[in-house]
Enzyme design. Structure first.
Site, PDB file in Angstrom:
ATOM      1  N   GLY A 244      -3.382  -2.376  -4.856  1.00 42.83           N
ATOM      2  CA  GLY A 244      -3.373  -3.562  -5.552  1.00 42.83           C
ATOM      3  C   GLY A 244      -3.068  -3.401  -6.738  1.00 42.83           C
ATOM      4  O   GLY A 244      -2.427  -2.402  -7.459  1.00 42.83           O
ATOM      5  N   SER A 245      -3.571  -4.424  -7.648  1.00 44.68           N
ATOM      6  CA  SER A 245      -3.205  -4.223  -9.217  1.00 44.68           C
ATOM      7  C   SER A 245      -4.170  -3.328  -9.814  1.00 44.68           C
ATOM      8  O   SER A 245      -5.168  -3.076  -9.338  1.00 44.68           O
ATOM      9  CB  SER A 245      -3.738  -5.883  -9.712  1.00 44.68           C
ATOM     10  OG  SER A 245      -5.095  -5.969  -9.558  1.00 44.68           O
ATOM     11  N   THR A 246      -3.638  -2.835 -11.004  1.00 46.48           N
ATOM     12  CA  THR A 246      -4.500  -1.783 -11.656  1.00 46.48           C
ATOM     13  C   THR A 246      -5.828  -2.390 -12.396  1.00 46.48           C
ATOM     14  O   THR A 246      -6.668  -1.614 -12.340  1.00 46.48           O
ATOM     15  CB  THR A 246      -3.556  -1.126 -12.693  1.00 46.48           C
ATOM     16  OG1 THR A 246      -2.329  -0.539 -12.429  1.00 46.48           O
ATOM     17  CG2 THR A 246      -4.338  -0.213 -13.918  1.00 46.48           C
ATOM     18  N   GLU A 247      -5.845  -3.501 -12.675  1.00 45.09           N
ATOM     19  CA  GLU A 247      -6.830  -4.359 -13.076  1.00 45.09           C
ATOM     20  C   GLU A 247      -8.082  -3.949 -11.918  1.00 45.09           C
ATOM     21  O   GLU A 247      -9.287  -3.721 -12.165  1.00 45.09           O
ATOM     22  CB  GLU A 247      -6.677  -5.526 -13.490  1.00 45.09           C
ATOM     23  CG  GLU A 247      -6.772  -6.005 -14.947  1.00 45.09           C
ATOM     24  CD  GLU A 247      -7.321  -4.553 -15.814  1.00 45.09           C
ATOM     25  OE1 GLU A 247      -6.437  -4.036 -16.250  1.00 45.09           O
ATOM     26  OE2 GLU A 247      -8.703  -4.499 -15.946  1.00 45.09           O
ATOM     27  N   GLY A 249      -8.124  -1.978  -9.546  1.00 48.85           N
ATOM     28  CA  GLY A 249      -8.517  -0.687  -9.315  1.00 48.85           C
ATOM     29  C   GLY A 249      -9.513  -0.124 -10.321  1.00 48.85           C
ATOM     30  O   GLY A 249     -10.419   0.660  -9.723  1.00 48.85           O
ATOM     31  N   GLU A 266      -4.112   2.921  -4.974  1.00 49.61           N
ATOM     32  CA  GLU A 266      -2.656   2.797  -5.124  1.00 49.61           C
ATOM     33  C   GLU A 266      -2.358   1.738  -5.889  1.00 49.61           C
ATOM     34  O   GLU A 266      -2.677   0.708  -5.365  1.00 49.61           O
ATOM     35  CB  GLU A 266      -1.898   2.892  -3.572  1.00 49.61           C
ATOM     36  CG  GLU A 266      -0.504   3.578  -3.794  1.00 49.61           C
ATOM     37  CD  GLU A 266       0.331   2.136  -3.884  1.00 49.61           C
ATOM     38  OE1 GLU A 266       0.743   1.656  -5.054  1.00 49.61           O
ATOM     39  OE2 GLU A 266       0.820   1.534  -2.607  1.00 49.61           O
ATOM     40  N   CYS A 300       5.358  -2.224  -5.364  1.00 53.80           N
ATOM     41  CA  CYS A 300       4.618  -1.634  -6.518  1.00 53.80           C
ATOM     42  C   CYS A 300       5.395  -0.492  -6.927  1.00 53.80           C
ATOM     43  O   CYS A 300       5.537  -0.167  -8.205  1.00 53.80           O
ATOM     44  CB  CYS A 300       3.321  -0.995  -5.997  1.00 53.80           C
ATOM     45  SG  CYS A 300       3.776  -0.002  -4.465  1.00 53.80           S
ATOM     46  N   GLU A 397       3.976  -4.834 -15.221  1.00 51.68           N
ATOM     47  CA  GLU A 397       4.446  -4.952 -13.936  1.00 51.68           C
ATOM     48  C   GLU A 397       4.640  -6.551 -13.862  1.00 51.68           C
ATOM     49  O   GLU A 397       3.651  -7.245 -13.961  1.00 51.68           O
ATOM     50  CB  GLU A 397       3.192  -4.543 -12.999  1.00 51.68           C
ATOM     51  CG  GLU A 397       3.782  -4.463 -11.493  1.00 51.68           C
ATOM     52  CD  GLU A 397       3.002  -3.903 -10.653  1.00 51.68           C
ATOM     53  OE1 GLU A 397       1.455  -4.103 -10.800  1.00 51.68           O
ATOM     54  OE2 GLU A 397       3.367  -3.200  -9.791  1.00 51.68           O
TER      55      GLU A 397
HETATM   56  P1  NAI Z   1      -5.206  -7.990  -6.473  1.00 53.82           P
HETATM   57  O1  NAI Z   1      -5.139  -6.339  -6.879  1.00 53.82           O
HETATM   58  O2  NAI Z   1      -6.080  -8.848  -7.089  1.00 53.82           O
HETATM   59  O3  NAI Z   1      -5.219  -7.967  -5.010  1.00 53.82           O
HETATM   60  C1  NAI Z   1      -5.215  -6.862  -3.858  1.00 53.82           C
HETATM   61  C2  NAI Z   1      -6.257  -6.895  -2.959  1.00 53.82           C
HETATM   62  O4  NAI Z   1      -7.631  -6.836  -3.628  1.00 53.82           O
HETATM   63  C3  NAI Z   1      -6.514  -8.277  -2.104  1.00 53.82           C
HETATM   64  O5  NAI Z   1      -6.821  -8.072  -0.784  1.00 53.82           O
HETATM   65  C4  NAI Z   1      -7.525  -8.975  -2.974  1.00 53.82           C
HETATM   66  O6  NAI Z   1      -8.261  -9.841  -2.322  1.00 53.82           O
HETATM   67  C5  NAI Z   1      -8.556  -7.792  -3.337  1.00 53.82           C
HETATM   68  N1  NAI Z   1      -9.504  -7.977  -4.596  1.00 53.82           N
HETATM   69  C6  NAI Z   1      -9.096  -8.670  -5.688  1.00 53.82           C
HETATM   70  N2  NAI Z   1     -10.239  -8.595  -6.548  1.00 53.82           N
HETATM   71  C7  NAI Z   1     -11.217  -7.953  -5.902  1.00 53.82           C
HETATM   72  C8  NAI Z   1     -12.574  -6.992  -6.262  1.00 53.82           C
HETATM   73  N3  NAI Z   1     -13.017  -7.317  -7.461  1.00 53.82           N
HETATM   74  N4  NAI Z   1     -12.711  -6.180  -5.469  1.00 53.82           N
HETATM   75  C9  NAI Z   1     -12.273  -5.684  -4.521  1.00 53.82           C
HETATM   76  N5  NAI Z   1     -10.971  -6.305  -3.947  1.00 53.82           N
HETATM   77  C10 NAI Z   1     -10.317  -7.407  -4.752  1.00 53.82           C
HETATM   78  O7  NAI Z   1      -3.644  -8.523  -6.943  1.00 53.82           O
HETATM   79  P2  NAI Z   1      -3.317  -9.684  -6.920  1.00 53.82           P
HETATM   80  O8  NAI Z   1      -4.253 -10.736  -7.941  1.00 53.82           O
HETATM   81  O9  NAI Z   1      -2.954 -10.308  -5.611  1.00 53.82           O
HETATM   82  O10 NAI Z   1      -1.924  -9.735  -7.756  1.00 53.82           O
HETATM   83  C11 NAI Z   1      -1.635  -9.676  -9.166  1.00 53.82           C
HETATM   84  C12 NAI Z   1      -0.874  -8.485  -9.618  1.00 53.82           C
HETATM   85  O11 NAI Z   1      -1.373  -7.327  -9.209  1.00 53.82           O
HETATM   86  C13 NAI Z   1       0.522  -8.809  -9.170  1.00 53.82           C
HETATM   87  O12 NAI Z   1       1.297  -9.650  -9.904  1.00 53.82           O
HETATM   88  C14 NAI Z   1       0.950  -7.346  -9.433  1.00 53.82           C
HETATM   89  O13 NAI Z   1       1.389  -7.171 -10.573  1.00 53.82           O
HETATM   90  C15 NAI Z   1      -0.152  -6.694  -8.964  1.00 53.82           C
HETATM   91  N6  NAI Z   1      -0.186  -5.926  -7.477  1.00 53.82           N
HETATM   92  C16 NAI Z   1       0.398  -5.054  -7.227  1.00 53.82           C
HETATM   93  C17 NAI Z   1       0.276  -4.427  -5.921  1.00 53.82           C
HETATM   94  C18 NAI Z   1       0.616  -3.229  -5.623  1.00 53.82           C
HETATM   95  O14 NAI Z   1       1.079  -2.635  -4.723  1.00 53.82           O
HETATM   96  N7  NAI Z   1       0.860  -2.182  -6.642  1.00 53.82           N
HETATM   97  C19 NAI Z   1      -0.183  -5.137  -4.930  1.00 53.82           C
HETATM   98  C20 NAI Z   1      -0.685  -6.622  -5.237  1.00 53.82           C
HETATM   99  C21 NAI Z   1      -0.643  -6.975  -6.461  1.00 53.82           C
END
Ligand code: NAI
Length: 790
Positions: A244-247, A249, A266, A300, A397
């Site tokens: 998911g997002s770096t933040e 992560g 990742e 990503c 990104e």
């Molecule tokens: P996100 O990182 O918030 O979501 C990814 C997953 O993490 C989802 O299943 C979400 O429910 C979960 N999640 C959210 N906060 C969490 C926490 N505090 N602890 C554990 N799990 C948590 O990504 P989001 O908000 O959907 O997208 C925001 C930006 O992130 C996108 O615009 C993109 O730039 C980036 N992103 C990058 C990805 C990648 O594969 N590198 C995939 C998704 C988003």
């Protein structure tokens, strides 16, 4: 319109995919889903549901359970309950389950593809031809690993219960990347899909039922970020795998710091797409279509930064714009469209906001005149030119169909621009010259580099990032290691808490003894910035000497020196090996005096053992230096993928407290053998060994800056190392508290952290103290894909 007219205009008519099978499946569940826990559908304890929406229409598809901490707890307990049974199966039996899952995915591939497209908005062409076939491939590949596990990983065991959190851009594929290796290695799983795209994970739960997977081996809990957070924090989870997002992560790195949870991340990327003037431009333009407009750019590893050699920039831009004008944006279930819907309103808003910011910073925005659907969440394919390398659109990104273009003149400038990012996930390099392409690929800091190709994936080829794109790999043999640990390591006893040393620093101007010990930075002996020393006393309390007291500034100087010495990574392995042999030779010549001095701190017996084993360890790593090779994979296309073992970069090392010499060398040597440079904090108990070490290094042709030594208070210096953005990794071996500090404070630039998890490691035993376990952590794998054939 007649056939002749159609033939002349070559216009596409609509070619809609039939969604009835998927809708029937949704009807079967009355469009309302529970969690899948312990092999059964369980309503959420708090009774809450949320809607999942078709982004191409804005219509509700289904209601999905919102997972609470109680739901997560129930799922973790189910996974824990299933663990022993799952692990006691023969590996052949686990292989059969994975094989059955692969077959089941294939049998229902069309339904899964349609469901994915409805939930996510991605073109059916992509979910049907890319996502779902790769899902099946992943399960087949890992069925193979399940079968071979004991032969190929003797002495290793599964982590246990694994918490997995996945994003919305490749929902089922990311599930496969997570679940297949976890099950193949004997773990049980709690997986949380993304809130925008939970449906295919639920459909997968049904496949688990169909193949009779033992209950509790796979549990699916749906929900938003709070559900993910509950999973991350659950004490019953042994490992977290996150995409998911770096933040987020970063937040997970902090949240898991005080636990022993193994972690793989990742994260995001801002991958360069480099086109040299001798590239086949038409192929490169097609590559760009796949690189940035595949999955609406919500990838990503999307090639979101176009770096064009200046001499071809104008010609290439024209070709690109012409091609962009032919892209078809439309209903994702239409088999003849190229760009589907953006996953959710917030994501569309984010894309719009970032593009506006980029334009305000001077970028020129170009979009083709393409037909846009009248409803749903869509964004036109977009080219931003005149982008400054520091602009937000070149750094952040966007995760949308937006390409930020820049130019370069020389290959060196291309590499500098490519690496001018906090990320390091992927890169694409286009040149007809194999020398230029491979030389560029070697210099780019990214986990995957595609030569004259882009966005290729295969289960056999590890995928994952450098730098802030995360750590750990998915796929390949290296991906399996994320779910395994040596049994001896898991079973090692916990170290007692180290008592913090008190005592005032003494004035270095007034030394009480005859031997001056200094810091060792950049190949030179240096006085500590603080001007202080601290007393070192032996076993019987006798004053053995004074060690310089390193501080923040000394660490900063040492990191700078380590960075400057990075050409060590490019020194031929043969030459690096010779330096290590030479250190061994010089150390062994001083064996008697070293043993004598060390005896005062650790006793005669240990001192003799440490010195003797140190020489052996030097020989071992000198031997390994030119043997720890990568691999060449054969993905099922006309490509080879070269998995190169590359050093991490500059690494901070906190050495074990109770073995001044052997502990130091056991950590520093594998890193140095691998081509890393090091800033080491020696054991606080007897840092005086530093003087012996640098005298040996100075006479052994070790280039200045490859090993830097800063003695001082371990806890203080660790903090500076962990927070330093100039370091790529930290190895910290100490008590549990020290290890937790290393993890928590390194979240800033997401440096890789490897610790002993506060466990007692027997460095005297070869199996625990040296070898591939260490080397695997001293390298990161870069996969370079090279196509062949016409
Ligand atoms: P996100 O990182 O918030 O979501 C990814 C997953 O993490 C989802 O299943 C979400 O429910 C979960 N999640 C959210 N906060 C969490 C926490 N505090 N602890 C554990 N799990 C948590 O990504 P989001 O908000 O959907 O997208 C925001 C930006 O992130 C996108 O615009 C993109 O730039 C980036 N992103 C990058 C990805 C990648 O594969 N590198 C995939 C998704 C988003």
């Amino acid at each position: 319109m007649s056939v002749i007219e159609k033939f002349t205009s070559m216009e596409y008519g609509p070619a809609p995919e039939d969604p009835r099978e998927s809708l029937k499946w949704l009807d079967r569940y009355k469009h309302r889903f529970s969690h899948f826990i312990g092999g059964a559908w369980k309503a959420p304890r708090k009774g809450q549901h949320f809607e999942t929406i078709d982004p191409s229409t804005g219509e509700k598809i289904a209601e999905v359970a919102q997972g609470s901490a109680e739901d997560v707890d129930a799922a973790v307990k189910a996974a824990r309950g299933a663990l022993q049974g799952w692990q006691s199966l023969r590996s052949h039996a686990r292989a059969k389950y994975l094989y059955a899952l692969a077959r089941q995915v294939q049998k229902h591939s069309r339904r899964l593809a349609v469901l994915e497209t409805i939930d996510n908005g991605k073109p059916i062409r992509e979910s049907r031809d890319i996502d779902i076939p790769l899902v099946a491939r992943h399960f087949y590949y890992h069925a193979g690993w399940a079968q071979l596990l004991e032969q190929e990983f003797p002495g290793y065991q599964a982590c246990g219960v694994v918490g997995q959190i996945i994003p919305w851009n490749f929902p089922l594929l990311m599930l496969a990347w997570k679940i297949a290796p976890a099950l193949a290695t004997g773990n049980t799983v709690v997986l949380k899909p993304a809130e925008y795209t939970p449906l295919t994970a639920l459909a997968f739960a049904e496949l688990c039922e169909e193949v009779g997977l033992p209950k509790g081996v796979v549990n699916i809990v749906t929900g938003d970020g709070t559900t993910g957070e509950a999973l991350v924090k659950h004490p019953g989870v042994d490992k977290i795998a996150f995409t998911g997002s770096t933040e987020v992560g970063r937040a997970i790195r902090r949240a898991t710091a005080t636990s022993h949870k193994k972690l793989s991340l990742e994260l995001g990327g801002k991958s360069p797409f480099i086109i040299f003037d001798d590239a086949d431009l038409d192929s490169a333009v097609e590559g760009l279509v796949d690189g940035i407009w595949f999955n609406q750019g919500q990838v990503c590893c999307a090639g979101s930064r176009l770096l064009m050699q200046e001499s071809i920039a104008e010609k290439l831009t024209k070709k690109l714009q012409m091609r962009m004008g032919m892209l078809r944006v439309g209903a994702p279930l239409d088999k003849a469209i190229d760009i589907g819907a953006i996953v959710a309103r917030v994501q569309l808003d984010r894309i719009e906001r970032l593009v506006q910011q980029g334009v305000a910073e001077g970028a020129v925005c170009w979009q083709p005149e393409v037909l846009m659907p009248s409803r749903g969440l869509y964004y036109k394919p977009t080219l931003l030119s005149n982008v400054h390398p520091s602009s937000i659109v070149a750094q952040e990104e966007i995760f949308g169909p937006v390409l930020a273009a820049m130019t370069f003149r020389t290959p060196q400038e291309a590499v500098e621009l490519a690496n001018n990012t906090a990320y390091g996930l992927a890169a694409s390099v286009w040149s007809e010259s194999v020398n230029v392409a491979l030389q560029t690929a070697a210099q780019i800091k990214a986990g995957v580099v595609w030569v004259n190709s882009t966005n290729l994936f295969d289960a056999a080829c590890g995928f994952g990032g450098y730098r802030e794109s995360g750590f750990g790999r998915e796929g390949g043999k290296e991906g399996l290691r994320e779910y395994l640990e040596p049994a001896w390591f898991s079973q090692s006893p916990t170290l007692p808490k180290t008592k913090s040393k008190k005592g005032d620093p003494v004035d270095v101007a007034n030394p009480a003894i005859d031997r001056t010990v200094k810091l060792y930075i950049g190949g030179k002996q240096a006085r500590p910035d603080s001007g202080y020393s601290f007393e070192i006393r032996g076993k019987n309390g006798k004053l053995l000497g004074e060690s310089p007291l390193g501080n923040r500034k000394d660490i900063r100087n040492a990191v700078e020196a380590a960075r400057k010495a990075e050409s060590w990574a490019r020194t031929a392995a043969h030459n690096r090996a010779q330096v290590l042999y030479y250190i061994a030779e010089n150390l062994s010549q001083r064996a008697a005096e070293l043993t004598h001095r060390l005896s005062a701190a650790v006793g005669k017996k240990q001192a003799a053992q440490e010195v003797q084993l140190s020489v052996e360890r030097l020989f071992s790593y000198a031997a390994w230096t030119d043997k720890f090779d990568g691999a060449v994979h054969n993905p099922p296309f006309r490509n080879i993928s070269m998995a190169m073992n590359e050093p991490l970069g500059a690494v901070g090392v906190v050495c074990p407290g109770d073995l001044p010499l052997l502990g130091f060398l056991s950590l520093v040597l594998p890193l140095v053998a691998a081509g890393n440079t090091v800033v080491a904090v020696p054991a606080e108990k007897y840092p005086l060994i530093t003087a012996d070490l640098y005298q040996v290094f100075e006479t052994s042709d070790l280039p200045g800056g490859v090993i830097n030594i800063v003695p001082g208070r371990t806890t203080e210096l660790l903090k500076v190392l962990a927070e330093h953005d100039g370091l790529d990794a930290i190895w910290c071996f100490g008590d549990a508290e020290l290890c937790a500090t290393a993890k928590a404070l390194s979240a800033g630039n997401l440096k890789q952290v490897w610790t002993n998890e506060g466990r007692q490691i027997d460095f005297f035993a070869q199996r625990q103290g040296e070898g591939s376990f260490y080397l695997q952590h001293a390298y990161q794998v870069k996969n370079i894909w090279v196509p062949y054939g016409e």
